[in-house]
Design an enzyme around this catalytic site. Sequence first.
Site, mmCIF file in Angstrom:
data_model
loop_
_atom_site.group_PDB
_atom_site.id
_atom_site.type_symbol
_atom_site.label_atom_id
_atom_site.label_comp_id
_atom_site.label_asym_id
_atom_site.label_seq_id
_atom_site.Cartn_x
_atom_site.Cartn_y
_atom_site.Cartn_z
ATOM 1 N N TYR A 1 -10.749 13.086 18.464
ATOM 2 C CA TYR A 1 -11.921 12.830 17.624
ATOM 3 C C TYR A 1 -13.204 12.710 18.438
ATOM 4 C CZ TYR A 1 -8.966 11.576 13.561
ATOM 5 O OH TYR A 1 -8.076 11.585 12.511
ATOM 6 N N SER B 1 -5.665 20.333 14.787
ATOM 7 C CA SER B 1 -6.759 19.369 14.662
ATOM 8 C C SER B 1 -6.181 17.987 14.393
ATOM 9 C CB SER B 1 -7.695 19.763 13.525
ATOM 10 O OG SER B 1 -7.186 19.342 12.266
ATOM 11 N N ASP B 2 -6.892 16.956 14.812
ATOM 12 C CA ASP B 2 -6.549 15.632 14.335
ATOM 13 C C ASP B 2 -6.952 15.572 12.861
ATOM 14 O OD1 ASP B 2 -5.648 13.016 14.259
ATOM 15 O OD2 ASP B 2 -6.633 12.453 16.118
ATOM 16 N N TYR B 3 -6.388 14.612 12.154
ATOM 17 C CA TYR B 3 -6.585 14.563 10.707
ATOM 18 C C TYR B 3 -8.069 14.441 10.351
ATOM 19 C CZ TYR B 3 -1.634 14.153 9.323
ATOM 20 O OH TYR B 3 -0.310 14.384 9.057
ATOM 21 N N ALA C 1 -10.591 15.884 11.399
ATOM 22 C CA ALA C 1 -11.547 15.893 12.504
ATOM 23 C C ALA C 1 -12.494 17.077 12.457
ATOM 24 C CB ALA C 1 -10.807 15.873 13.839
#
Length: 781
Positions: A280, A311-313, A315
């Site tokens: 993030y 991807s991070d959630y 992000a």
Amino acid sequence: MKKPSPAPQSEIPPKKIPAYRNPALPPARRVKDLLSRMTLEEKAAQMMCVWQKKADTLVDDDGNFDLPKARKAFKDRRGLGQVGRPSDAGGPRDSAKGRNARTMAELTNAIQRFFLENSRLGIPVIFHEECLHGHAAIGGTSFPQPIGLGATFDPELVEALFTMTAAEARSRGTHQALTPVVDVARDPRWGRVEETYGEDPYLVSRMGIAAVRGFQGDATFRDKQHIIATLKHFAAHGQPESGMNCSPVNVSLRVLRETFLFTFKEAIHKGGAISVMASYNEIDGIPSHANRWLLRDVLRKEWGFKGFVVSDYYAITELNYRADVRGHSVAKDKKEACRLAVEAGVNIELPEPECYLHLVELVRKGVLKERQLDDLVAPMLHWKFQMGLFDDPYVDPDAADAIVGCDAHRQLALQAARQTITLLKNENQVAPLNLDRIKTIAVIGPNAHRSLLGGYSGIPKHDVTVLDGIKARVGNRAKVLYSEGCKITIGGSWVQDEVVPSDPAEDRRQIAEAVKVARKADVIVLAIGGNEQTSREAWSFVHMGDRASLSLIGRQDDLVRAMVATGKPVVALLFNGRPISINALSRDVPVIFECWYLGQETGHAVAEVLFGDFNPGGKLPITIPRSAGHLPAFYNYKPTARRGYLFDEVAPLFPFGFGLSYTTFTIANVRLDKKKIKQDASARVSADVTNTGSRAGGETVQLYIRDLVSSATRPMKELKGFRHILLAPGETRTITFDITPELLAFYDANMKFTVEPGDFEIMVGNSSRDADLQKVVLAVQ
């Protein structure tokens, strides 16, 4: 119920089967053929995932597969890349709802069959799950948090644990774990410390390599017992500004490479990690999900990474703006966020289709090129082929039911919990407790009789509290009394957004009650520390987990003082996700164990250590500082750091690598086989380790190195090796470490990774503290 038959290849004659459907061909050939047949829309679909939206697209209110709903949601027959966390279908993770082993296996089979039979090209989906310290699902075996596993200094144990987790998760239909975390935790205020293996890049890298090997095995996936590992969070997530999750990371390029990128590089090159999750945070003003230098130049070109980046959630959305967390404001809208992420090299957007919904439009308008999507889709298709998902994608619910949470896995979780426990103080050898001399035990504290799993946990079949574990071990040999003593917060669940402080008046009443109970006992076992709310991922403005203080929360110090005032011997058990500044506790209480979070076998492991059935051997994977004002406190500081404070000590309460035993060890005769070597040569250092006590026990021998004079400043010491050995009373064993150029090299004044000639201090001991180390000098010519 038996698993479904393999997916039908085709009704047409074998000679006309498309190349991508031919299991005899290598994945690269199959990928090339499949990509040539895919429409732009189908490629974009492979870059998308559904998680919570599976309730709207794939499952009914009870979490069962809903065929009419799926047909409606995916009527375009384009397919889908991933489905997130099928284990939580039908209910939130903190409830008894969701999928157990059998019903999750049935659900993943049903969803997979749908996409194979109802997408134009029959492309399977990948199911991803959280597996931080065991599969975070109903029934999954839960073992210590990574910060606790770091305390074991045992990569073989870590590999075994994640081999177990992979087998449990794969049996239920999982293909990818969003684990391991190889962030280096450099700020204890940060609530995600518990997810890391500690503050040292070498230790974190060895544990990360072991975890990847456990998850992926030989990465052929032929045995259907392994899954894809995902390294996270790339990069430098572990030293956020002010200790606040997702804040900017302000580090030099040298520190970035030597501390934060090192762990990822090692886990990719030596572990073979297939996937990476971008972080993030921003580095030097560039958010990781838009950082082409990080994801393309370093990860892919320099390191040769051939896997895929997730991807991070949410992000990618945060490149623009997200109401509950703000955002980076480097994209004016979701379309621009989509462009930035694709150009940076993010293969798939998790967990829901948001920004990547604009992929097709951006290609049609010429903002993106279709070949850019081809490059990002290809590696994801490769691993779908490699995992056999086109050919044999189904799992056996009977097998899942048998393996998940089985007795053998429970024993491994217990072993890990035992090895995690770290003895910080044992004044007058109060521990282990002798049941021949104790008739009544008071088990007191807010962590004495509650689940102590930590964040990203499932609902294991077994979850033994400290109180229950002690009762089971003691049986009728002693009376066990209990009092909560005080509260840390009201509730305390990891998923409970609001953190409600305990009531002072009620705490005082409970402390007075605990004193009455304690006075009836011969010894007090005090279980205190933090809970799942006081150290956790701060993912929004209403779900906080970072702290400005490292002190015990609430009236716990008052409880400690009240217990000490009874005059009874006190044994303190600390349960927490980050280091706690236990100044009063370390001064006044004779016995202190750092337990971190031990997993489902907490009570049994604690009892075995308390009563001497197991000799503790854990070592601190992170420094315990005196206060937040002492930060940064990591051990591998530069020569001009730690000069001292006015009116305060500069040394930590307990140093990195520290941990006692019920026996004693000496490390002697540290020697080099060569006192001088060339820059490209190696040397060997040896030491004799002796158990000088009366009990068998384990010691972790640690190797540190310092470059005494260098063109760019170097840390006072750096961990470069460790070995955990078990010794009988009186036994001596010689251990050796090879000192290779890789261990001596660093980024010099010109940012060249090299070994500079000169003297190197070689240190061998049982903690990072100077008093615990013996030193010799190696000359490099």
